[in-house]
Structures are given as structure tokens and as C-alpha cells.
Design an enzyme around this catalytic site. Structure first.
Site, mmCIF file in Angstrom:
data_model
loop_
_atom_site.group_PDB
_atom_site.id
_atom_site.type_symbol
_atom_site.label_atom_id
_atom_site.label_comp_id
_atom_site.label_asym_id
_atom_site.label_seq_id
_atom_site.Cartn_x
_atom_site.Cartn_y
_atom_site.Cartn_z
ATOM 1 N N GLU A 233 132.344 -38.130 -79.351
ATOM 2 C CA GLU A 233 131.870 -38.586 -78.201
ATOM 3 C C GLU A 233 130.438 -39.562 -78.586
ATOM 4 O OE1 GLU A 233 130.512 -35.958 -75.011
ATOM 5 O OE2 GLU A 233 131.544 -34.160 -76.061
ATOM 6 N N ARG A 234 130.352 -40.343 -77.888
ATOM 7 C CA ARG A 234 129.262 -41.238 -78.207
ATOM 8 C C ARG A 234 127.868 -40.654 -78.169
ATOM 9 N NH1 ARG A 234 128.316 -45.369 -72.970
ATOM 10 N NH2 ARG A 234 128.027 -43.478 -71.602
ATOM 11 N N ASN B 194 131.989 -30.810 -68.547
ATOM 12 C CA ASN B 194 131.619 -29.070 -68.982
ATOM 13 C C ASN B 194 130.321 -28.865 -68.493
ATOM 14 O OD1 ASN B 194 134.064 -28.320 -70.162
ATOM 15 N ND2 ASN B 194 133.614 -29.470 -72.001
ATOM 16 N N GLN C 167 124.532 -31.817 -75.287
ATOM 17 C CA GLN C 167 124.024 -32.854 -74.253
ATOM 18 C C GLN C 167 122.730 -31.883 -73.582
ATOM 19 O OE1 GLN C 167 127.438 -32.993 -73.948
ATOM 20 N NE2 GLN C 167 127.258 -35.213 -74.809
ATOM 21 N N HIS D 185 136.042 -44.214 -72.325
ATOM 22 C CA HIS D 185 136.566 -43.673 -73.019
ATOM 23 C C HIS D 185 137.877 -44.347 -73.531
ATOM 24 C CE1 HIS D 185 135.181 -39.520 -72.353
ATOM 25 N NE2 HIS D 185 134.847 -39.995 -71.136
ATOM 26 N N CYS E 274 129.453 -35.862 -67.486
ATOM 27 C CA CYS E 274 129.838 -34.864 -68.686
ATOM 28 C C CYS E 274 130.577 -33.505 -67.739
ATOM 29 C CB CYS E 274 128.691 -34.283 -69.427
ATOM 30 S SG CYS E 274 128.926 -33.203 -70.392
ATOM 31 N N CYS F 3 135.208 -31.900 -74.443
ATOM 32 C CA CYS F 3 134.550 -32.999 -73.837
ATOM 33 C C CYS F 3 135.313 -33.024 -72.299
ATOM 34 C CB CYS F 3 134.781 -34.392 -74.488
ATOM 35 S SG CYS F 3 134.203 -35.846 -73.695
ATOM 36 N N GLY F 4 134.712 -32.393 -71.520
ATOM 37 C CA GLY F 4 135.365 -32.547 -69.932
ATOM 38 C C GLY F 4 135.753 -33.969 -69.736
ATOM 39 N N SER F 5 134.989 -34.921 -69.640
ATOM 40 C CA SER F 5 135.368 -36.158 -69.183
ATOM 41 C C SER F 5 136.209 -37.036 -70.133
ATOM 42 C CB SER F 5 134.007 -37.246 -69.058
ATOM 43 O OG SER F 5 133.607 -37.391 -70.458
ATOM 44 N N GLY F 6 136.157 -36.385 -71.541
ATOM 45 C CA GLY F 6 137.260 -37.050 -72.435
ATOM 46 C C GLY F 6 138.508 -36.283 -72.060
#
Length: 276
Positions: free
Chosen positions: A206-207, A76, A46, A157, A74, A215-218
Site C-alpha cells: 500500500e502506498r 476495510n 491507517q 491500484h 479504504c 487491503c479492501g480497495s486493493g
């Protein structure tokens, strides 16, 4: 125009971070995509731009995927930016504003950074999905995986729960599901193996970015969806290819994520050398 940048990562999920708080920078989607290219640019999962924030936050963080599209969250990168702002201000607590809201962060003993990722959004309109349905059980089947759960952690997600992550060719399945018509804004696709209620392994497509080491939000979405399905407790270690995050979905709804950050190197690039 020479633009300084910092390359950072959280568990191998890597970012190019530039500071545009003093003045706007000539960074547009095509140029960002070129800079994010790992063969002809700097390379990153990113691209992060720091911008001025209204009172109440220390900075605004704008997130772009490596294809130039903008992302809403995001985890991370939030920890990396929080570490930068803490070093800059000398404080152990900062607040970062994003298009999805404000994210408070704090430094823990030992140097770990913890971010309050906010409350997951569980309604079908909030993910968003293309039609009304129960987000805990989506009627989707792709090859050997089926019945994912979905939520939004500032970005959409979907999580498939599998028996053996190592036996699954998730890099083939991920891009097919990312672009499924049920996800009008595309989606991040997770494939999770619950080892114990306190330990989950997950790999995430990740898209706009593809497979990443973390992937933190994942990871947050994985814990939320696993708990909703009765597979995990509210606090668990979520193990990603690049390392492990400590996650807690508190009773007040907030999801806390703790993990390390690191700086890889500093540099500068000539914006005119990349397409506008």
C-alpha cells in the site's frame, strides 16, 4: 488534550479511529504519522477521523496513511466505521461519505459487513497515469514481474499477475513500483495469483503504508483487473495474508465487498505528547 480512540481491524488491516463529529481535533499530518508509528505511537495501517457529513450520509470518513498523507479510499476501514455507525444508530444500513464519494454499507446475516465500493475508474486519467495508455496492459517490467493492469477504486491500484506468489519477493518490488514515474500520485501495488476463476490470492504493497495483512480497495481492484484480463469471474473469493473477502463486480458496475470487522481495544492519547 486527551482524545479517545478505538482500535479496530478488518482481517488484520488495523485502524485508529477518532470521532471529530462534535468538534474539530488538533490532528495534522505530522501528529497522525507519530500516532501511527508502531514503536512510539499507537500503531496502525491507517488513521481514521469521523467528521460531520452533509444530509444523505451518516458520517464523513477521512483516511490518512501512516506517513500522514491522505488516502481516498479504504475498504476495510469503511466496514469498521459502518459497524460503529450501525451500533450507534441501531440500523443495519448506513452511508459513509469520503473524498471519493458515498459508500453504502449493510449488515449481513452472521455479522458480516458489506460495502458498495462504487464503480472502478478505468481511464488512464482516472487512475491516474502520467500518459495515455491502455490501463488493462501497462508497459511496465520490474524484475520478474511485468504487464500489470491498473484502475482506481478511489485510489490508484496496479495489479501484477504472477504464477507463484510465495516465490515472489513482493516486499522488495512493491516500493519500487509504488513510486514509478507512471503513477504521479503513487500507487498501491498488488501481486495476484489466480488459483481458479473464483479464487485469487493477492499481496498488496500500500502506498504510504507498505505491506498490510489486508487491503479492501486493493482486493476490489484485483478482482476488477483479473476479470478485465479474462482470468476471473465477476464474483470471487480474494484471499489476502490476513484472511478472505467476498467480492462481486456487478453488471451495473458497482463492486461489493463483504467481510468481518473486529474491535481490538479502546483508549485515549494525549495529543500534546505528539508533535504538531
Amino acid at each position: 488534550m486527551q482524545i479517545p480512540f478505538r482500535k479496530m481491524h478488518g482481517l488484520g488491516n488495523d485502524f485508529v479511529i477518532v470521532d471529530a463529529r462534535a468538534k474539530a481535533l488538533p490532528l495534522h499530518p505530522a501528529r497522525i504519522a507519530a500516532l501511527a508509528d508502531r514503536h512510539r505511537g499507537i500503531g496502525c495501517d491507517q488513521f481514521i477521523t469521523l467528521e460531520p457529513a452533509a444530509p444523505g450520509a451518516d458520517a464523513f470518513m477521512r483516511i490518512h496513511n501512516p506517513d500522514g498523507s491522505e488516502a481516498g479510499a479504504c475498504g476495510n476501514a469503511t466496514r469498521c466505521v459502518a459497524a460503529l455507525l450501525m451500533a450507534e444508530t441501531g440500523r443495519d444500513e448506513v452511508t459513509i461519505r469520503t473524498v471519493s464519494g458515498e459508500l453504502p454499507a449493510e449488515r449481513l446475516p452472521g455479522g458480516m459487513i458489506r460495502v458498495d465500493m462504487g464503480q472502478p475508474r478505468l481511464g488512464w486519467q482516472d487512475v491516474p497515469l502520467a500518459e495515455e495508455m491502455d490501463t488493462a496492459h501497462l508497459p511496465l517490467t520490474l524484475g520478474e514481474v511485468a504487464d500489470p493492469a491498473a484502475c482506481s477504486m478511489g485510489n490508484p491500484h496496479a495489479t501484477f499477475f504472477v504464477e507463484d506468489l510465495d516465490a515472489l519477493d513482493w516486499r522488495v518490488l512493491g516500493p519500487q513500483m509504488e513510486n514509478h514515474p507512471l503513477f504521479p500520485q503513487r500507487a498501491n501495488i498488488g501481486f495476484a495469483q489466480v488459483i481458479t476463476p473464483e479464487h485469487i490470492r493477492v499481496a498488496i504493497w500500500e502506498r504510504g503504508a507498505g505491506p498490510t495483512l489486508a487491503c479492501g480497495s486493493g482486493a476490489c481492484a484485483t478482482l476488477v483487473n483479473a476479470h478485465r484480463r479474462g482470468l476471473a469471474t465477476r464474483r470471487a473469493q480474494v484471499e489476502l495474508p490476513g484472511g478472505t473477502l467476498d467480492l462481486e463486480w456487478r453488471l451495473d458496475g458497482a463492486v461489493l465487498m463483504s467481510g468481518p470487522v473486529a474491535t481490538s481495544f479502546l483508549g485515549q492519547f494525549d495529543a500534546d505528547a505528539f508533535p504538531a
